[in-house]
Design a protein around this motif. Structure first.
Motif, PDB file in Angstrom:
ATOM      1  N   UNK A   1       0.737  -1.108  -0.097  1.00  0.00           N
ATOM      2  CA  UNK A   1      -0.111   0.005   0.029  1.00  0.00           C
ATOM      3  C   UNK A   1       0.966   1.123   0.036  1.00  0.00           C
ATOM      4  N   UNK A   2       0.349   2.170  -0.752  1.00  0.00           N
ATOM      5  CA  UNK A   2       1.301   3.534  -0.958  1.00  0.00           C
ATOM      6  C   UNK A   2       0.885   4.388   0.144  1.00  0.00           C
ATOM      7  N   UNK A   3       1.805   5.073   0.639  1.00  0.00           N
ATOM      8  CA  UNK A   3       1.410   6.287   1.473  1.00  0.00           C
ATOM      9  C   UNK A   3       0.791   7.522   0.773  1.00  0.00           C
ATOM     10  N   UNK A   4       1.487   7.697  -0.358  1.00  0.00           N
ATOM     11  CA  UNK A   4       1.040   8.812  -1.135  1.00  0.00           C
ATOM     12  C   UNK A   4       1.106   8.349  -2.589  1.00  0.00           C
ATOM     13  N   UNK A   5      -0.003   9.073  -3.419  1.00  0.00           N
ATOM     14  CA  UNK A   5       0.102   8.979  -4.785  1.00  0.00           C
ATOM     15  C   UNK A   5       0.190  10.425  -5.248  1.00  0.00           C
ATOM     16  N   UNK A   6       1.057  10.952  -6.026  1.00  0.00           N
ATOM     17  CA  UNK A   6       1.123  12.317  -6.634  1.00  0.00           C
ATOM     18  C   UNK A   6       0.745  12.249  -8.144  1.00  0.00           C
TER      19      UNK A   6
END
Length: 305
Positions: A1-6
């Motif tokens: 799981x990603x912490x953040x997608x930009x």
């Protein structure tokens, strides 16, 4: 799981260092060496979050051109997970003037067709893998705004919004955390910040104001001003000097997002943003000084002494 997608916001800055941001007499001016840097807002947020230890992915359009190849080489060097589509119009660019005090003025070449949109079959699988999405405001990212599911938080940076332009309003209305620059708000940031809270879902809005600090407004609260950090006096960075402010606002956002991912409160998030923004100004170029989690932790401890 990603912490953040930009989502969105990569390009190349050509930076010209000038004595002052003004055009003098004559038709030419000798300047320091001119360099190209991988840059723009999503780039700064993504690299800032990556170097702070967050599991980060960045998605955007680039061109099949030398600037696009520069982007790919740069992200390979940093180890950034970057997924992209090719725009037939090439990679976005800017020419930025930077004066002796590190202040900048940017000439932005968006480059992409106004009707270009990021397709759901591309961004959808990435959105499904993340806890938080930071949506930059290039026009082609609009399709992502309505596709982020409930339970996944969203942030955006409206940059130099004047409080009236329609382009930024959809981004402002969808995000849970909204930042902007106070530069075009005519000395009255509260009006635009209130509009965001009254018409959107954000719990907090921040307007940054460079060396003057900035403003924060929480839902149900009153406008408050915060001061900029003095890195030499407050953090002990004895060799610090403001060299180049390109990327400072994006670093501020990455610092805030890191603090929120640690479970920090608004005060911690603002402090982390201020520290990361100051750190970004210490070297020439866009997003060339990226603070680590260890440096951030030590800096926040120094700030609280």
């Amino acid at each position: 799981m990603l912490d953040i997608l930009v989502v969105g916001g990569v390009g190349v800055d050509t930076i010209v260092r000038v004595p002052e941001i003004a055009i003098g007499e004559g038709d030419s001016l000798g300047v320091e060496p001119i360099y190209d840097y991988v840059a723009h807002t999503g780039n700064g947020v993504a690299l800032g979050c990556l170097h702070l230890g967050l599991a980060t992915r960045f998605i955007d359009y680039i061109g099949d051109d030398e600037q696009g190849r520069l982007v790919l080489r740069h992200y390979e060097e940093h180890g950034l997970d970057f997924r992209h589509l090719i725009s037939p119009d090439g990679t976005s660019r800017s020419v930025n003037l930077v004066d002796a005090g590190g202040r900048r003025f940017s000439f932005y070449d968006y480059r992409h067709d106004r009707d270009l949109r990021m397709p759901a079959e591309f961004f959808g699988p990435h959105v499904a893998e993340t806890r938080h999405v930071h949506v930059s405001i290039p026009n082609h990212t609009r399709t992502v705004l309505t596709a982020v599911p409930e339970g996944v938080t969203v942030s955006t940076d409206l940059h130099g919004w004047d409080g009236e332009a329609e382009h930024q309003k959809a981004f402002a209305q969808r995000a849970d955390l909204v930042t902007m620059s106070a530069a075009r708000l005519g000395g009255n940031p509260e009006k635009a910040m209130r509009w965001v809270l009254d018409n959107g879902r954000a719990s907090v809005v921040i307007a940054t104001d460079g060396e003057h600090g900035g403003y924060v407004l929480e839902r149900g609260g009153s406008l408050e001003h915060y001061d900029a950090i003095d890195p030499v006096r407050e953090l002990g960075w004895s060799d610090w000097a403001p060299v180049d402010s390109n990327g400072a606002g994006d670093a501020f956002v990455s610092g805030m997002l890191w603090a929120r991912a640690q479970g920090g409160d608004l005060a911690m998030a603002l402090d982390a943003g201020r520290v990361a923004g100051a750190y970004a100004c210490r070297t020439k170029g866009t997003s060339t000084a990226l603070i680590s989690a260890e440096q951030m932790t030590a800096s926040l401890a120094a700030l609280r002494k």
